[in-house]
Design a protein around this motif. Structure first.
Motif, PDB file in Angstrom:
ATOM      1  N   VAL A 230     -95.005 -29.988  93.037  1.00  0.00           N
ATOM      2  CA  VAL A 230     -96.292 -29.295  93.120  1.00  0.00           C
ATOM      3  C   VAL A 230     -96.981 -29.293  91.762  1.00  0.00           C
ATOM      4  CG1 VAL A 230     -97.399 -27.052  93.508  1.00  0.00           C
ATOM      5  CG2 VAL A 230     -95.647 -27.869  95.088  1.00  0.00           C
ATOM      6  N   VAL A 231     -96.244 -29.051  90.704  1.00  0.00           N
ATOM      7  CA  VAL A 231     -96.825 -29.068  89.359  1.00  0.00           C
ATOM      8  C   VAL A 231     -97.409 -30.442  89.054  1.00  0.00           C
ATOM      9  CG1 VAL A 231     -96.302 -28.937  86.884  1.00  0.00           C
ATOM     10  CG2 VAL A 231     -95.378 -27.220  88.451  1.00  0.00           C
ATOM     11  N   GLY A 232     -96.656 -31.501  89.352  1.00  0.00           N
ATOM     12  CA  GLY A 232     -97.151 -32.851  89.126  1.00  0.00           C
ATOM     13  C   GLY A 232     -98.406 -33.142  89.928  1.00  0.00           C
ATOM     14  N   LEU A 233     -98.457 -32.668  91.165  1.00  0.00           N
ATOM     15  CA  LEU A 233     -99.635 -32.893  92.003  1.00  0.00           C
ATOM     16  C   LEU A 233    -100.842 -32.107  91.498  1.00  0.00           C
ATOM     17  CD1 LEU A 233     -97.926 -32.847  95.510  1.00  0.00           C
ATOM     18  CD2 LEU A 233     -99.031 -34.811  94.421  1.00  0.00           C
ATOM     19  N   ILE A 234    -100.617 -30.915  90.964  1.00  0.00           N
ATOM     20  CA  ILE A 234    -101.729 -30.143  90.381  1.00  0.00           C
ATOM     21  C   ILE A 234    -102.356 -30.925  89.233  1.00  0.00           C
ATOM     22  CG2 ILE A 234    -102.299 -28.097  89.010  1.00  0.00           C
ATOM     23  CD1 ILE A 234    -100.327 -26.523  90.736  1.00  0.00           C
ATOM     24  N   PHE A 235    -101.530 -31.465  88.349  1.00  0.00           N
ATOM     25  CA  PHE A 235    -102.058 -32.240  87.220  1.00  0.00           C
ATOM     26  C   PHE A 235    -102.751 -33.516  87.708  1.00  0.00           C
ATOM     27  CE2 PHE A 235     -98.915 -29.812  84.615  1.00  0.00           C
ATOM     28  CZ  PHE A 235     -99.826 -29.288  83.708  1.00  0.00           C
ATOM     29  N   PHE A 236    -102.210 -34.137  88.753  1.00  0.00           N
ATOM     30  CA  PHE A 236    -102.814 -35.349  89.296  1.00  0.00           C
ATOM     31  C   PHE A 236    -104.210 -35.062  89.844  1.00  0.00           C
ATOM     32  CE2 PHE A 236    -103.370 -38.165  93.080  1.00  0.00           C
ATOM     33  CZ  PHE A 236    -103.564 -39.350  92.384  1.00  0.00           C
ATOM     34  N   ILE A 286     -97.686 -22.141  85.613  1.00  0.00           N
ATOM     35  CA  ILE A 286     -96.869 -21.266  84.762  1.00  0.00           C
ATOM     36  C   ILE A 286     -95.658 -20.753  85.542  1.00  0.00           C
ATOM     37  CG2 ILE A 286     -96.816 -19.064  83.536  1.00  0.00           C
ATOM     38  CD1 ILE A 286     -99.758 -19.539  82.816  1.00  0.00           C
ATOM     39  N   LEU A 287     -95.894 -20.279  86.771  1.00  0.00           N
ATOM     40  CA  LEU A 287     -94.800 -19.739  87.570  1.00  0.00           C
ATOM     41  C   LEU A 287     -93.774 -20.801  87.924  1.00  0.00           C
ATOM     42  CD1 LEU A 287     -96.783 -17.442  90.061  1.00  0.00           C
ATOM     43  CD2 LEU A 287     -95.410 -16.713  88.107  1.00  0.00           C
ATOM     44  N   LEU A 288     -94.240 -21.964  88.332  1.00  0.00           N
ATOM     45  CA  LEU A 288     -93.331 -23.006  88.801  1.00  0.00           C
ATOM     46  C   LEU A 288     -92.618 -23.730  87.668  1.00  0.00           C
ATOM     47  CD1 LEU A 288     -95.519 -24.511  91.677  1.00  0.00           C
ATOM     48  CD2 LEU A 288     -93.658 -22.854  91.847  1.00  0.00           C
ATOM     49  N   VAL A 289     -93.172 -23.674  86.467  1.00  0.00           N
ATOM     50  CA  VAL A 289     -92.501 -24.271  85.309  1.00  0.00           C
ATOM     51  C   VAL A 289     -91.449 -23.323  84.742  1.00  0.00           C
ATOM     52  CG1 VAL A 289     -92.820 -25.012  82.910  1.00  0.00           C
ATOM     53  CG2 VAL A 289     -94.344 -25.869  84.686  1.00  0.00           C
ATOM     54  N   LEU A 290     -91.783 -22.033  84.693  1.00  0.00           N
ATOM     55  CA  LEU A 290     -90.870 -21.065  84.086  1.00  0.00           C
ATOM     56  C   LEU A 290     -89.651 -20.782  84.964  1.00  0.00           C
ATOM     57  CD1 LEU A 290     -93.347 -18.466  82.510  1.00  0.00           C
ATOM     58  CD2 LEU A 290     -92.085 -20.302  81.376  1.00  0.00           C
ATOM     59  N   LYS A 291     -89.875 -20.553  86.272  1.00  0.00           N
ATOM     60  CA  LYS A 291     -88.757 -20.202  87.157  1.00  0.00           C
ATOM     61  C   LYS A 291     -88.871 -20.969  88.470  1.00  0.00           C
ATOM     62  CE  LYS A 291     -87.975 -15.593  85.237  1.00  0.00           C
ATOM     63  NZ  LYS A 291     -87.855 -14.141  85.527  1.00  0.00           N
TER      64      LYS A 291
END
Length: 383
Positions: A230-236, A286-291
């Motif tokens: 999900v984090v990668g897709l947000i940046f994409f 922030i949430l998905l990277v931290l925990k």
């Protein structure tokens, strides 16, 4: 979740459903007299909601197809809820767009006498093909649970082709409109696919983190993989948007510049900055990277990314209709239906609320009464 929390959530859902049913009743009785769009802005909240629900459906199914096609055993338990979410959101999308039709009971005519020169007709046929294929795959999973790996791979590759074609076709509905410079973009179909993946995978992450399917879904490693995806897709998606905005606004002139400036700095700029960037991108990252492996955090992060992506759909559908095709057109004729300003009416929000409440109900009934409990037999059958 304790009994009190469940009761509160049920009361909220019931209130939204009752409000939505009232809105549907009003739409059936009064037609489109209670909506705020008109001749110049014929597409509003319901069209944005359709693209939002359909995008989630495509993204969730693509996750399942990739798991099948590449035989990703670690994510194998995720396929079932992903397919359920795909079916539920596709149904919600088709229902909400039906209320946007002036003669909604004539919808069958797109199948009995279609015009395949129209992107809308093609997209409708692809919608039904997508829904039938996903529903069939879900039924095969739930009924047999013993499909071998070769069968799953075949289903996965066919599904990938169908989902990408369908999602790109939905993006092309807008991108092919040369009358609107805002929509007429070669990046449209690609952004449609990227947004579908983001919203779909994010909602799958939220569902398996927050809802008790089975112990297999509590695996922190599965949550970590989906969180990073999900984090990668947000940046994409942000990268695609940056490309679209920066190129169109580079010389600070033209229709595109005026429209994009209104999105970034106009009266509804909060939809882009607060809902899309802050609530739908920054906080989830922030949430998905931290925990990423913690259920509550991953669930909230995924839910925010999925829910607030609706802001992107609104900003895609509505601003493209705000520029007159000829200068002075808005002053030439005056009527309540001849305006380039638009904000959804209470009836439009109520019908949208009905679609949301219905999709939640279908999802709940699915996880409660369908055999989602254990996938060990599937894993063994695929070896």
């Amino acid at each position: 979740m304790n009994k009190a929390q469940k009761t509160i959530l049920f009361i909220i859902w019931l209130a939204v459903m009752v409000w939505g049913v009232i809105g549907v009743f009003q739409r059936m009785i009064h037609g489109e007299l209670l909506v705020n769009y008109g001749s110049y802005v014929p597409w509003g909240l319901w069209v944005a909601a359709k693209t939002y629900f359909v995008g989630i459906s495509v993204g969730a199914s693509l996750l399942a197809w990739v798991i099948y096609a590449f035989n990703i055993r670690q994510l194998r338990p995720v396929a079932r809820p992903a397919l359920l979410i795909s079916v539920v959101t596709m149904v919600a999308g088709l229902i909400v767009i039906s209320f946007d039709l002036g003669h909604m009971w004539r919808i069958y005519e797109v199948f009995t006498r279609p015009n395949f020169a129209s992107m809308l007709a093609i997209a409708t046929w692809l919608s039904m093909a997508h829904l039938i294929y996903v529903a069939a795959a879900l039924l095969i999973e739930l009924k047999t649970g013993q499909a071998d790996s070769n069968t799953l791979r075949t289903m996965g590759w066919i599904g990938i082709f169908l989902a990408l074609t369908f999602s790109g076709g939905n993006g092309a509905e807008f991108a092919a409109m040369i009358s609107s410079p805002y929509w007429h973009s070669s990046l449209g179909p690609i952004l449609s696919i990227g947004g579908a993946l983001l919203s779909g995978v994010a909602l799958v992450l939220a569902s398996i983190a927050l809802f008790p399917f089975d112990r297999e879904y509590e695996n922190p490693q599965v949550l970590k993989i989906l969180s990073r995806t999900v984090v990668g897709l947000i940046f994409f998606v942000i990268l695609l948007e940056w490309s679209e905005f920066s190129i169109s606004m580079w010389y600070a002139r033209g229709e595109d510049f005026d429209l994009l400036s209104s999105i970034l700095f106009g009266p509804y700029a909060y939809v882009f900055w607060l809902f899309h960037i802050v609530a739908g991108s920054v906080i989830p990252v922030i949430l998905l990277v931290l925990k990423p492996g913690q259920r509550a955090v991953a669930g909230i992060g995924g839910a925010m990314a999925a829910i607030f992506y609706f802001a992107v759909r609104l900003n895609h559908v509505i601003p493209g209709q705000m520029t007159p095709s000829m200068k002075g057109l808005q002053e030439a004729y005056t009527d309540k239906w001849l305006t380039f300003s638009y904000f959804p009416s209470a009836n439009e929000w109520a019908v949208f609320g009905f679609a949301v409440a219905l999709s939640i109900a279908l999802f709940y009934l699915g996880i409660r009464y369908l055999p989602f409990c254990s996938t060990k037999s599937i894993e063994e059958g695929g070896k």
